[in-house]
Design an enzyme around this catalytic site. Structure first.
Site, PDB file in Angstrom:
ATOM      1  N   ASP A  82      -0.098   0.394  10.593  1.00 14.53           N
ATOM      2  CA  ASP A  82       0.266  -0.866  11.248  1.00 14.53           C
ATOM      3  C   ASP A  82       1.620  -1.385  10.778  1.00 14.53           C
ATOM      4  OD1 ASP A  82      -1.525  -1.430  13.217  1.00 14.53           O
ATOM      5  OD2 ASP A  82      -2.307  -3.253  12.312  1.00 14.53           O
ATOM      6  N   ASP A 114     -10.556   2.329   3.946  1.00 15.13           N
ATOM      7  CA  ASP A 114      -9.235   1.766   3.687  1.00 15.13           C
ATOM      8  C   ASP A 114      -8.378   2.835   3.019  1.00 15.13           C
ATOM      9  OD1 ASP A 114     -10.005  -0.649   4.751  1.00 15.13           O
ATOM     10  OD2 ASP A 114     -10.550  -1.522   2.821  1.00 15.13           O
ATOM     11  N   LYS A 116      -6.739  -5.983  11.481  1.00 17.76           N
ATOM     12  CA  LYS A 116      -7.371  -4.683  11.274  1.00 17.76           C
ATOM     13  C   LYS A 116      -8.313  -4.331  12.418  1.00 17.76           C
ATOM     14  CE  LYS A 116     -10.276  -2.115   8.033  1.00 17.76           C
ATOM     15  NZ  LYS A 116     -11.049  -2.166   6.754  1.00 17.76           N
ATOM     16  N   GLU A 172       0.860  -1.185   0.000  1.00 21.17           N
ATOM     17  CA  GLU A 172       0.000   0.000   0.000  1.00 21.17           C
ATOM     18  C   GLU A 172       0.899   1.238   0.000  1.00 21.17           C
ATOM     19  OE1 GLU A 172      -3.473  -2.153   2.711  1.00 21.17           O
ATOM     20  OE2 GLU A 172      -1.991  -0.819   3.644  1.00 21.17           O
ATOM     21  N   ASP A 178     -15.265  -7.166   9.803  1.00 18.11           N
ATOM     22  CA  ASP A 178     -16.436  -6.372   9.451  1.00 18.11           C
ATOM     23  C   ASP A 178     -17.723  -7.174   9.584  1.00 18.11           C
ATOM     24  OD1 ASP A 178     -15.630  -8.019   7.424  1.00 18.11           O
ATOM     25  OD2 ASP A 178     -15.731  -6.526   5.838  1.00 18.11           O
TER      26      ASP A 178
END
Length: 522
Positions: free
Chosen positions: A134, A292, A268, A105, A458
Site C-alpha cells: 500500500d 501481516d 487495510k 515496515e 478484523d
C-alpha cells in the site's frame, strides 16, 4: 477430496478450570456487593461518588461478559497423520501479505515473512503468495525480486534439512547451534546459504540508503512519476510455477492497488479485498491465509494443521476461519506493556473457542473463501449457468466477467482445483479488479469481504461472519504457528492501543454490534 468413514481430523477438548471459575465468581460477588453499597447510599451521592458508581457498574457488566466468555475454555488437537492418510488431494491455499510503509515496515522484514511462507511444508504447486504494497514503493518490489532469487536456494535447503524456523533472519541468529550441529556437508551448505542471505540483506540495505535507490527502468518503469496516494494499479508476477510441480517454488505476486485522491482507500480492509479479488482471478484457492508483513512462520506444518480442521467431514464445513495465536520474539523483559497478550489468548480467546469460536484478530488466520465472499454455511449454491445467476453475481461482485466466473467456480464445493492457468495470464484482468472504482455499487466492504466502517476491520469482519452462522476454531500446534515483533516503547504501544480502542468503539456502537443488532434488528 476425502475418503468415507475416516477418523476425525481434529478434536476439541474442553478444559476444567474449577479454581479459576471459583475465583471469577468470587470477584463478581465482590463487584455486586460494591455496586449494591453504592445504590443503598444514593442519598449521600456526590459527583465523585456518582462517577465512581458509573465506572464500577460498567466494570461489573464487563466482568459478567468476560466471565461468560471464558467459562468453558477449549483446546483443539489436530491430527496431521490422519490427514495425510485419509485425504487424497490437499486443497490449494492463497497466502495474503500486507505492508503499507517501507519506512515503518522495512522491506527486509517483509522479505523474511514471504520467504518463510514460500518454504512451508506443503505442495508448492498448491501455494501462491500475494504481497500487497500500500506504500507503492519500488524498493519493496526490488526486495521481493531479489528475495525470489534467494528463495531458489533457501526453500530446498529448509526442506532438505527440515529447518524449523524458516525466516532467515531468525534462523541465522543462532549461529553457534547451527555451526556445531549436523554433518560437514550441512555446515558447508549452511555457510553458503548464510553468505547468500547476507548479500541479500546488503543489497536491500544499500538501496535503502541511496537518495535515489535505483534507476526506474525495465520492470520498475511503472513507478516513474507517480505519487504514493495517486497512482494506477501495479501488479507483477515475480515467481510462477508454470510446470505445476510440487517440489518447485510457489507463485509470488506483487500488488499495489490503485489510489486516487477522490476515492476512499479503506485502509487495510481495502487492501485485503483487492488481494482477495486478484488471488481469486489468478489461483482461486478455496482457502486463504492472511498475515501481516512482520508475522513470519514459526511452524512450517501450520497449513496442514489448519487443513485438519477445514477438511474434517463432521464439522469442517461449518468453520469459516481458523485463528492461530500470536507469539512475539522481541518482547521486553517481564512484558511491562502487556504486548504479548498472554491473558487475552490464554483465557479470552481460548474461552471463546469453547463457544462459537474465537474472534478474528486480523492476522495469522486461515479463511474459507466462500465465507469471505459473504455466503452462509447452509446457503444453496447459486446456479452458475443461468442468466439470472450471472446478473446477481455481477451486482454483488463487480463487472469483471472473468472474476465473476472465478466466483462461480469457488462456489463449486465438489472441486478444489484452481483455474489451471498461469497467473501471468490474468494480470490485465487483475489490474481491473484492483482499480479503486471497481467496488462502486457492489457489495464489497458492505456484505462481503473485509468490511468497511472501522479501522479495526478484523472485528467487523469476524462479527459479520459469526452472525451468518459460521463457526471458527483455534489452532495452537506445538511449536506455535507464527511469530512477530511487538511495539518497543510505551509511546508506540499507546498509539497502537488507541487505534484498537477507537476502532472497537465504532464497532460497538455500529450496526454490526451484537447488542445494537439485537435491540434494533440491524
Amino acid at each position: 477430496m476425502a475418503n468415507k468413514g475416516y477418523l476425525p481430523l481434529y478434536e476439541k477438548i474442553w478444559l476444567k478450570r474449577t479454581f479459576q471459575r471459583v475465583m471469577d465468581i468470587f470477584v463478581l460477588l465482590l463487584l455486586l456487593m460494591l455496586v449494591s453499597v453504592r445504590v443503598l447510599s444514593i442519598n449521600t451521592f456526590t459527583l465523585p461518588l456518582f462517577l465512581a458508581f458509573l465506572c464500577e457498574s460498567w466494570f461489573t457488566i464487563a466482568w459478567i461478559v468476560i466471565l461468560n466468555t471464558k467459562w468453558s475454555p477449549a483446546i483443539t488437537i489436530t491430527h496431521i497423520d490422519r490427514l495425510m492418510q485419509q485425504v487424497l488431494e490437499l486443497p490449494p491455499v492463497d497466502m495474503l501479505v500486507t505492508t503499507a510503509d517501507p519506512i515503518l515496515e522495512p522491506p527486509i522484514i517483509t522479505v523474511n515473512t514471504v520467504l518463510s511462507l514460500l518454504a512451508l511444508d506443503y505442495p508448492t504447486n498448491k501455494l501462491a503468495c500475494y504481497v500487497s504494497d500500500d506504500g507503492c514503493s519500488p524498493l519493496t518490489l526490488y526486495a521481493l525480486v531479489e528475495a525470489s532469487k534467494f528463495a531458489k536456494f533457501w526453500v530446498p535447503f529448509c526442506k532438505k534439512y527440515n529447518v524449523q524456523v524458516r525466516a532467515p533472519f531468525r534462523y541465522f541468529s543462532d549461529v553457534a547451534t547451527a555451526k556445531n550441529e549436523g554433518s560437514p556437508q550441512f555446515k558447508q551448505e549452511w555457510l553458503r546459504i548464510k553468505d547468500m542471505y547476507d548479500n541479500l540483506c546488503q543489497k536491500i540495505e544499500d538501496m535503502t540508503r541511496k537518495p535515489i535507490p535505483f534507476k526506474l527502468d525495465g520492470e520498475f518503469v511503472v513507478f516513474s512519476n507517480i505519487e504514493q496516494r495517486n497512482h494506477p494499479s501495479i501488479i507483477k508476477v515475480i515467481l510462477e510455477n508454470k510446470e505445476d510441480i510440487s517440489n518447485g517454488l510457489p507463485n509470488l505476486v506483487y500488488i499495489s492497488r490503485e489510489k486516487r485522491p477522490l476515492y476512499p482507500h479503506n485502509y487495510k480492509a481495502g487492501a485485503m479485498n483487492v488481494l482477495t479479488r486478484v488471488s481469486g482471478l489468478m489461483t482461486n484457492a478455496p482457502f486463504m491465509l492472511n498475515v501481516d508483513c512482520d508475522m513470519f512462520v514459526n511452524n512450517p506444518k501450520i497449513v496442514l494443521h489448519a487443513m485438519c480442521i477445514f477438511m474434517d467431514s463432521k464439522s469442517g464445513n461449518e468453520v469459516a476461519f481458523v485463528q492461530c495465536f500470536q507469539q512475539f520474539y522481541d518482547g521486553i523483559k517481564e512484558d511491562p506493556f502487556g504486548n504479548q497478550w498472554v491473558a487475552a489468548f490464554e483465557y479470552i480467546i481460548r474461552g471463546m473457542a469453547g463457544l462459537q469460536g474465537p474472534y478474528y484478530i486480523g492476522t495469522s488466520t486461515f479463511h474459507k473463501r466462500n465465507a469471505i465472499y459473504g455466503f452462509y454455511p447452509d446457503e444453496i449454491e447459486i446456479g452458475r449457468k443461468g442468466k439470472v445467476a450471472d446478473e446477481i453475481l455481477t451486482q454483488q461482485f463487480g463487472s469483471s466477467k472473468t472474476f465473476v466466473k472465478s466466483v462461480a467456480h469457488a462456489l463449486d464445493r465438489s472441486s478444489y482445483s484452481p483455474n489451471n492457468i498461469s497467473p501471468s495470464n490474468f494480470v490485465e484482468a487483475a489490474i481491473e479488479v484492483a482499480d479503486c472504482g471497481y467496488e462502486y455499487e457492489t457489495s464489497w466492504g458492505k456484505h462481503m469481504g473485509w468490511l468497511y466502517g472501522s479501522i479495526t476491520e478484523d472485528a467487523l469482519t469476524g462479527l459479520s461472519i459469526h452472525r451468518k452462522g459460521w463457526r471458527s476454531e483455534c489452532c495452537t500446534p506445538d511449536p506455535f504457528a507464527f511469530s512477530g515483533c511487538t511495539p518497543k516503547s510505551l509511546l508506540s504501544t499507546m498509539i497502537q492501543q488507541k487505534r484498537w480502542a477507537s476502532g472497537l468503539t465504532v464497532v460497538f456502537f455500529g450496526k454490526h454490534s451484537p447488542i445494537i443488532g439485537t435491540l434494533f434488528g440491524t
